[in-house]
Design a protein around this motif. Structure first.
Motif, PDB file in Angstrom:
ATOM      1  N   UNK A   1       0.823  -1.213   0.000  1.00 24.96           N
ATOM      2  CA  UNK A   1       0.000   0.000   0.000  1.00 24.96           C
ATOM      3  C   UNK A   1       0.861   1.268   0.000  1.00 24.96           C
ATOM      4  N   UNK A   2       2.157   1.122   0.324  1.00 21.78           N
ATOM      5  CA  UNK A   2       3.064   2.269   0.337  1.00 21.78           C
ATOM      6  C   UNK A   2       3.823   2.432  -0.985  1.00 21.78           C
ATOM      7  N   UNK A   3       3.524   1.606  -1.967  1.00 25.58           N
ATOM      8  CA  UNK A   3       4.213   1.746  -3.264  1.00 25.58           C
ATOM      9  C   UNK A   3       4.055   3.149  -3.842  1.00 25.58           C
ATOM     10  N   UNK A   4       2.877   3.803  -3.722  1.00 24.45           N
ATOM     11  CA  UNK A   4       2.779   5.178  -4.236  1.00 24.45           C
ATOM     12  C   UNK A   4       3.801   6.133  -3.618  1.00 24.45           C
ATOM     13  N   UNK A   5       4.275   5.838  -2.377  1.00 24.15           N
ATOM     14  CA  UNK A   5       5.287   6.684  -1.732  1.00 24.15           C
ATOM     15  C   UNK A   5       6.670   6.503  -2.352  1.00 24.15           C
ATOM     16  N   UNK A   6       6.796   5.565  -3.282  1.00 24.47           N
ATOM     17  CA  UNK A   6       8.061   5.343  -3.977  1.00 24.47           C
ATOM     18  C   UNK A   6       8.179   6.195  -5.238  1.00 24.47           C
TER      19      UNK A   6
ATOM     20  N   UNK B   1       8.049  -5.663  -8.312  1.00 26.17           N
ATOM     21  CA  UNK B   1       8.210  -4.896  -9.563  1.00 26.17           C
ATOM     22  C   UNK B   1       7.248  -5.361 -10.648  1.00 26.17           C
ATOM     23  N   UNK B   2       6.562  -6.461 -10.399  1.00 21.98           N
ATOM     24  CA  UNK B   2       5.513  -6.908 -11.319  1.00 21.98           C
ATOM     25  C   UNK B   2       4.114  -6.567 -10.814  1.00 21.98           C
ATOM     26  N   UNK B   3       4.048  -5.917  -9.655  1.00 19.44           N
ATOM     27  CA  UNK B   3       2.757  -5.538  -9.091  1.00 19.44           C
ATOM     28  C   UNK B   3       2.164  -4.361  -9.884  1.00 19.44           C
TER      29      UNK B   3
ATOM     30  N   UNK C   1       2.316   1.115 -12.230  1.00 20.69           N
ATOM     31  CA  UNK C   1       1.543   2.333 -12.458  1.00 20.69           C
ATOM     32  C   UNK C   1       2.283   3.597 -12.000  1.00 20.69           C
ATOM     33  N   UNK C   2       3.439   3.445 -11.362  1.00 22.53           N
ATOM     34  CA  UNK C   2       4.218   4.614 -10.968  1.00 22.53           C
ATOM     35  C   UNK C   2       4.685   5.362 -12.216  1.00 22.53           C
ATOM     36  N   UNK C   3       4.567   6.665 -12.205  1.00 22.64           N
ATOM     37  CA  UNK C   3       5.009   7.462 -13.352  1.00 22.64           C
ATOM     38  C   UNK C   3       6.501   7.264 -13.637  1.00 22.64           C
ATOM     39  N   UNK C   4       7.294   7.130 -12.565  1.00 28.01           N
ATOM     40  CA  UNK C   4       8.736   6.962 -12.734  1.00 28.01           C
ATOM     41  C   UNK C   4       9.055   5.641 -13.426  1.00 28.01           C
ATOM     42  N   UNK C   5       8.222   4.630 -13.205  1.00 28.73           N
ATOM     43  CA  UNK C   5       8.410   3.333 -13.868  1.00 28.73           C
ATOM     44  C   UNK C   5       7.960   3.434 -15.317  1.00 28.73           C
ATOM     45  N   UNK C   6       6.790   4.029 -15.539  1.00 35.55           N
ATOM     46  CA  UNK C   6       6.255   4.140 -16.903  1.00 35.55           C
ATOM     47  C   UNK C   6       7.147   4.993 -17.810  1.00 35.55           C
ATOM     48  N   UNK C   7       7.862   5.941 -17.218  1.00 37.41           N
ATOM     49  CA  UNK C   7       8.748   6.803 -18.015  1.00 37.41           C
ATOM     50  C   UNK C   7      10.132   6.198 -18.219  1.00 37.41           C
ATOM     51  N   UNK C   8      10.349   4.992 -17.659  1.00 39.10           N
ATOM     52  CA  UNK C   8      11.645   4.322 -17.833  1.00 39.10           C
ATOM     53  C   UNK C   8      12.744   4.876 -16.953  1.00 39.10           C
ATOM     54  N   UNK C   9      12.360   5.531 -15.846  1.00 37.72           N
ATOM     55  CA  UNK C   9      13.352   6.136 -14.956  1.00 37.72           C
ATOM     56  C   UNK C   9      13.507   5.400 -13.622  1.00 37.72           C
ATOM     57  N   UNK C  10      13.107   4.117 -13.599  1.00 40.13           N
ATOM     58  CA  UNK C  10      13.355   3.259 -12.434  1.00 40.13           C
ATOM     59  C   UNK C  10      14.522   2.340 -12.778  1.00 40.13           C
TER      60      UNK C  10
END
Length: 320
Positions: free
Chosen positions: A242-247, A272-274, A279-288
């Motif tokens: 539930x704290x993934x959005x804080x990442x 990382x498959x959750x 849905x994190x913007x940083x993941x979708x933009x390829x910056x993770x």
């Protein structure tokens, strides 16, 4: 008779004079020996108070990973060291420098018999990990303890440099690090406004890392920003999904503590498959970005600090 007495008096006076000179020489010799002995020891203030250490230690055993990096950065190879948290037994980034060094067990549980067998003249450790065996360690050799680990690597480095009588060289090592930091800042420009998120996967737990961590301190040194929820002076929080959005952040770096049983790696894969992660913007933009756990966290020393800056320079497209 008078001549005989005069001769006897002269002989006696000469003998007393010679004895006095001899005693004076003995006193001077003893004084010189004492002075030499005093010069061969130095007093160091550490987490346990004060300790007398050899002026020029030759056989050093080090009981923290960051302490091992400190010695190597000073050009000193210890006779014994606790094994790296990962590696067999040393981290890949220091392996070449550790040839011939005796493994004396885990940082959390050093092998006292192995330490004693090496006949060290100085032991470097930390109150945070080894306070319970301090008396046993100092019975083997003079022992210098730092207070703790985590974000205090520069303070600890200065302590180790002083303990081995290399304070000036230690200042140069830190000056070189500071110059690298200054170069990064100068070339980063507006990129310093990037909000950097830090996440760690471990067997059985996931952590968001804050400012009082090894990586957090370096980000602060570089002038990089943190997401508001991560911008505090704490160490870390163990979190649920539930704290993934804080990442969330402009850039996210994550690293995984893997001991070889696959648990850390499996947890990383699960998270990382959750859908929340994806849905994190940083993941979708390829910056993770997945980075090395030893360099970004567990090694904790000056060598890893420089390597972490190299990593950041690569991801921020900065040439140092």
């Amino acid at each position: 008779m008078k001549i005989f007495k005069s001769m006897m008096f002269l002989v006696l006076a000469t003998a007393l004079l010679l004895a006095g000179c001899s005693k004076g020489k003995e006193t001077t010799s003893s004084s010189n020996q004492q002075s030499s002995s005093e010069q061969s020891e130095r007093v160091i203030k550490d987490a346990m108070g004060e300790v007398k250490v050899p002026a020029h230690p030759q056989r050093i055993v080090v009981l923290t990973n960051e302490g091992t990096e400190a010695l190597l950065a000073l050009g000193i190879k210890p006779v014994g060291a606790v094994k790296s948290w990962t590696g067999d037994p040393w981290y890949p980034h220091i392996k070449d420098k550790m040839e011939g060094v005796e493994n004396v067990g885990e940082e959390g549980q050093p092998n006292l018999e192995a330490i004693a067998a090496l006949k060290p003249d100085l032991i470097l450790g930390t109150k945070m990990r080894q306070e319970k065996i301090y008396d046993q360690l100092k019975a083997i050799a003079p022992t210098v303890f730092s207070e703790t680990l985590r974000g205090e690597w520069k303070d600890n480095f200065s302590l180790w440099a002083n303990a081995v009588n290399q304070a000036q060289k230690g200042k140069q090592v830190i000056a070189d690090y500071d110059a690298k930091v200054a170069s990064f800042k100068e070339k980063a420009g507006d990129k310093l406004n990037t909000k950097v998120s830090i996440v760690r996967f471990m067997p059985g737990k996931v952590r968001i890392y804050y400012n009082d961590t090894f990586s957090g301190i370096i980000l602060k040194d570089l002038g990089l920003k943190r997401p508001p929820v991560q911008d505090n002076d704490g160490f870390s929080d163990d979190v649920g999904k539930e704290r993934i959005p804080d990442m969330e952040g402009d850039m996210l770096f994550y690293f995984t503590y893997e001991t070889g049983n696959g648990e850390g790696t499996q947890l990383e894969k699960e998270w990382t498959n959750d859908p929340l992660w994806k849905n994190l913007n940083v993941v979708k933009s390829g910056n993770a970005h997945r980075v090395n756990d030893a360099i970004w966290n567990t090694a904790g020393g000056v060598i890893a600090a420089n390597l972490m800056i190299d990593d950041l320079a690569k991801y921020f497209d900065i040439k140092l």
